[in-house]
Write a protein that holds these residues in place. Structure first.
Motif, short mmCIF file in Angstrom:
data_model
loop_
_atom_site.label_atom_id
_atom_site.label_comp_id
_atom_site.label_asym_id
_atom_site.label_seq_id
_atom_site.Cartn_x
_atom_site.Cartn_y
_atom_site.Cartn_z
N ALA A 136 19.17 -3.25 7.26
CA ALA A 136 18.38 -2.11 8.17
C ALA A 136 16.82 -2.29 6.96
O ALA A 136 16.57 -1.58 7.17
CB ALA A 136 18.85 -0.66 8.33
N ASP A 137 17.00 -2.77 6.71
CA ASP A 137 16.09 -3.19 5.47
C ASP A 137 15.12 -3.53 6.40
O ASP A 137 14.54 -3.96 7.69
CB ASP A 137 16.31 -4.63 4.75
N LYS A 138 13.61 -2.81 6.61
CA LYS A 138 12.91 -2.57 7.36
C LYS A 138 11.20 -2.33 6.10
O LYS A 138 11.08 -2.55 5.24
CB LYS A 138 12.15 -1.57 7.73
N PRO A 139 10.34 -2.99 6.74
CA PRO A 139 8.86 -3.05 6.20
C PRO A 139 7.97 -1.57 5.32
O PRO A 139 8.31 -1.05 6.51
CB PRO A 139 8.06 -4.11 6.94
N PRO A 140 8.12 -1.51 4.42
CA PRO A 140 7.04 -0.29 4.33
C PRO A 140 6.22 -0.47 4.58
O PRO A 140 5.59 -1.27 5.63
CB PRO A 140 6.75 -0.29 2.83
N LYS A 141 5.47 0.88 5.39
CA LYS A 141 4.27 1.74 5.91
C LYS A 141 3.17 1.22 5.33
O LYS A 141 3.13 1.40 3.94
CB LYS A 141 4.53 2.43 6.65
N ASP A 142 2.39 0.67 5.61
CA ASP A 142 0.93 0.81 5.62
C ASP A 142 0.24 2.84 5.86
O ASP A 142 -0.20 2.92 6.22
CB ASP A 142 -0.40 0.76 6.86
N ARG A 143 0.74 2.93 4.29
CA ARG A 143 0.15 4.39 3.73
C ARG A 143 -1.06 4.47 3.88
O ARG A 143 -1.35 4.37 3.15
CB ARG A 143 1.38 5.26 2.89
N TYR A 144 -1.00 6.09 5.09
CA TYR A 144 -3.23 6.03 4.59
C TYR A 144 -3.86 4.97 5.05
O TYR A 144 -4.97 4.95 5.11
CB TYR A 144 -3.30 7.11 3.61
N PHE A 145 -3.60 3.91 5.82
CA PHE A 145 -4.31 2.87 6.44
C PHE A 145 -5.02 2.48 5.03
O PHE A 145 -5.73 1.63 5.30
CB PHE A 145 -5.28 3.59 7.64
N PHE A 146 -4.25 2.80 4.00
CA PHE A 146 -5.09 1.61 2.61
C PHE A 146 -5.69 0.30 2.65
O PHE A 146 -6.40 0.13 2.51
CB PHE A 146 -4.15 2.29 1.96
N VAL A 147 -4.52 -0.56 3.77
CA VAL A 147 -4.46 -2.08 3.05
C VAL A 147 -5.28 -2.23 4.34
O VAL A 147 -5.89 -3.07 4.17
CB VAL A 147 -2.93 -2.71 3.69
N TYR A 198 -10.25 -5.07 -4.15
CA TYR A 198 -9.39 -5.96 -3.88
C TYR A 198 -8.23 -5.96 -5.95
O TYR A 198 -7.02 -6.59 -5.43
CB TYR A 198 -9.99 -7.61 -4.80
N LEU A 199 -8.88 -5.57 -6.92
CA LEU A 199 -7.92 -5.75 -8.11
C LEU A 199 -6.49 -4.54 -8.04
O LEU A 199 -5.64 -4.31 -8.44
CB LEU A 199 -8.63 -4.82 -8.92
N VAL A 200 -7.11 -3.22 -6.23
CA VAL A 200 -5.95 -2.44 -6.32
C VAL A 200 -4.84 -3.36 -5.26
O VAL A 200 -3.63 -2.38 -5.07
CB VAL A 200 -6.46 -0.88 -5.76
N LEU A 201 -5.34 -3.72 -4.67
CA LEU A 201 -3.98 -4.61 -3.15
C LEU A 201 -2.74 -4.89 -3.91
O LEU A 201 -2.08 -4.68 -3.45
CB LEU A 201 -5.15 -5.52 -2.57
N PRO A 202 -2.69 -5.87 -5.15
CA PRO A 202 -1.48 -6.26 -4.63
C PRO A 202 -0.06 -5.50 -5.91
O PRO A 202 0.77 -5.76 -5.60
CB PRO A 202 -1.59 -7.31 -6.10
N ARG A 203 -0.65 -4.11 -5.93
CA ARG A 203 0.06 -3.21 -6.05
C ARG A 203 0.29 -2.24 -5.06
O ARG A 203 1.32 -1.20 -5.94
CB ARG A 203 -0.51 -1.80 -7.30
N ASN A 204 -0.17 -2.62 -3.64
CA ASN A 204 0.65 -1.94 -2.57
C ASN A 204 1.55 -2.81 -2.14
O ASN A 204 1.49 -3.47 -1.75
CB ASN A 204 -0.59 -1.61 -1.91
N GLN A 205 2.73 -2.14 -1.88
CA GLN A 205 3.75 -2.27 -1.17
C GLN A 205 4.06 -2.83 -0.11
O GLN A 205 4.00 -3.77 -0.02
CB GLN A 205 5.08 -1.15 -1.20
N PHE A 206 2.86 -2.42 0.45
CA PHE A 206 2.89 -2.45 1.73
C PHE A 206 2.27 -4.28 2.12
O PHE A 206 2.30 -4.99 2.79
CB PHE A 206 1.96 -2.37 2.59
N ALA A 207 1.67 -4.65 1.20
CA ALA A 207 0.51 -5.45 0.85
C ALA A 207 1.92 -6.91 0.13
O ALA A 207 1.76 -7.94 0.55
CB ALA A 207 -0.73 -5.73 0.38
N GLU A 208 2.22 -6.35 -0.68
CA GLU A 208 3.55 -7.02 -1.37
C GLU A 208 4.35 -7.53 -0.25
O GLU A 208 4.53 -8.94 -0.68
CB GLU A 208 4.15 -5.89 -2.35
N TYR A 209 4.88 -6.58 0.55
CA TYR A 209 5.97 -7.31 1.62
C TYR A 209 4.98 -8.30 1.94
O TYR A 209 6.89 -9.25 2.36
CB TYR A 209 6.53 -5.68 2.06
#
Length: 496
Positions: free
Chosen positions: A55-66, A278-289
């Motif tokens: 049931a593994d699903k991608p994380p959500k883009d919380r608060y539309f951050f990405v 950009y410096l924050v982007l790699p730390r975002n779960q959605f972007a990582e996924y």
């Protein structure tokens, strides 16, 4: 299965479906693969294969951050071009004839706290530098943009994203700071040197901008379509900001040197914000996924261990099959090319020369900034923002192509308006101000909408492991269209 010698986990397509449930489905077609933007089957960074559940699903883009980050990327990618072409009054002042008796040295800093500096009245005829700078700036911006975009496509797999992004952002920041400082320097005694220094700055900053633009469109190609739409909409916003700043400055500031300072200071602030995003982007779960994914170009299997080895910023990929990718995206690529070639063939070169049929002090000052720059950028932004509707769909590229070709009709429509009435040899057919405004509505709206659709669709015609390269190629088609359109506009003005 597990390879004991290499200690790597690989999964075939059926095993991947069983593990992840939601995967991209690709339909074979003449254009390659159709991507429905479902989950693309890679695991999250930092997770072992044993953690994966059905049931593994991608994380959500919380608060539309990405989404907001990519919006910011899009805005930053067009700032160099938009700021330099919108600062027309500032450069007209810098390259005008000035009395040099106020200068006591070759480099004099202007006092920002003093009363507004008296401006030299506009001469009856333009100086040589005033005549030259617009065309020279266009060449200095577009030629390196095209060349570096092509180089970026070719070497993308050899240079890590982190190096490309940080180098390009740092380069743009340094040049914009330098340009901002020059706005407060009295250059009356060395105008020609200032002209060539500015021209060199335009070349360098557009080289860095091309690297940045190609890189972010490559990243956008790896994510769902709406993130490429965010890049395109951000570019639209990057056109509105300079246009608004221009109008506000014209209404409130009489010091053109200070006007230039405000233009380029805003650019510095925007780049700093983009740098932080950009410096924050790699730390975002959605972007990582979505961005930490690696597929074997030989087998199409997902190499899970590759996802755990390093961040997407640090990864180098095998050399992609450029010709195969091009054969799958060429329809969308030509759509982007023709869309922006038609646009730059008319805007700003031809459209900025359209004068109001009702001459007055107000129209002399505000008609071009409002009708040409603000109206175009506002409607272009609206078109880019509406592209989430995605009609015609990705499966109807023939209809998209037809709409793109129909935009060629804007060349005669704008040419028959009141373009350069003092010097034109042909007759004006559309003798009311309403005509160019109506033409502009459809012209700008279609540019934003159709250009965004093509940019969104292009990377989705190829396999996931080639989507970043496809995004880079689409960015190349875009800047090639801009450069071609700039050359066409010179010919159109000459004919008129």
């Amino acid at each position: 299965m597990m390879d004991d010698g290499n200690c790597q986990f690989t999964f075939c397509a059926s095993e991947r479906d069983a593990l992840l449930g939601d995967v991209d489905h690709f339909n074979d077609s003449a254009n390659g693969y159709i991507n429905n933007d479902a989950v693309q089957g890679e695991t999250k960074v930092g997770r072992s294969p044993s953690d994966i559940g059905p049931a593994d699903k991608p994380p959500k883009d919380r608060y539309f951050f990405v989404y907001i980050v990519f919006y910011t990327f899009g805005m930053c990618s067009v700032l160099p071009w938009n700021m330099f072409i919108t600062a027309q009054n500032y450069f007209d002042y810098k390259f005008a004839n000035h009395d040099s008796n106020t200068s006591t040295s070759n480099v004099t800093f202007l006092d920002m706290t003093a009363a507004p500096i008296p401006q030299t009245p506009a001469p009856q005829t333009k100086t040589e530098l005033q005549d030259m700078y617009e065309s020279y700036f266009s060449i200095a911006a577009q030629v390196p943009n095209v060349v570096i975009q092509l180089v970026n496509v070719g070497i993308k797999h050899k240079v890590t994203l982190k190096v490309r992004m940080l180098t390009s952002l740092t380069g743009m920041l340094v040049i914009f700071i330098f340009t901002t400082v020059l706005t407060r320097v009295d250059t009356n005694d060395w105008e020609k040197q200032f002209f060539w220094i500015t021209l060199a700055s335009v070349v360098v900053i557009n080289c860095f901008s091309a690297i940045f633009q190609g890189s972010v469109f490559g990243l956008g190609g790896l994510l769902p379509k709406k993130y490429t739409q965010a890049l395109m909409a951000g570019q639209g916003l990057g056109g509105i900001v300079p246009a608004l700043v221009s109008i506000i400055c014209l209404a409130t500031l009489k010091n053109y040197s200070l006007v230039g300072f405000v233009y380029f200071l805003i650019s510095v602030i925007c780049i700093i914000i983009t740098y932080a995003a950009y410096l924050v982007l790699p730390r975002n779960q959605f972007a990582e996924y979505y961005l930490n994914k690696q597929a074997s170009p030989r087998t199409g299997m997902i190499d899970v261990s590759a996802s755990f080895s390093s961040s997407f910023e640090e990864k180098k990929t095998p050399k992609p099959p450029f010709l195969k990718i091009l054969s799958q995206i060429w329809v969308a690529g030509l759509g982007v090319f023709l869309t922006f070639a038609v646009t730059l063939g008319n805007f700003p070169g031809v459209i900025s020369q359209i004068e109001s049929m009702h001459q007055s002090e107000w129209t002399d000052m505000y008609f071009t900034p409002i009708f040409c720059f603000l109206l175009f950028n506002a409607l272009d932004y609206l078109g880019r923002s509406l592209s989430f509707i995605q009609l015609p769909s990705q499966n109807h590229m023939g209809v998209v192509s037809l709409l793109v070709i129909l935009r060629l009709g804007f060349f005669p429509l704008f040419a028959l308006c009141n373009v350069s009435p003092e010097s034109r040899d042909s007759d004006v057919v559309f003798t009311h101000d309403a005509y160019p405004i109506v033409f502009m509505f459809f012209f700008a709206l279609s540019n934003g909408y159709l250009g965004s659709l093509c940019m969104m669709y292009g990377p989705k015609f190829v396999k996931p492991e080639h989507q970043e390269t496809a995004g880079n190629m689409m960015a190349f088609f875009l800047v090639l269209g801009l450069a071609t359109g700039s050359a066409i506009s010179v010919l159109v003005i000459y004919v008129l």
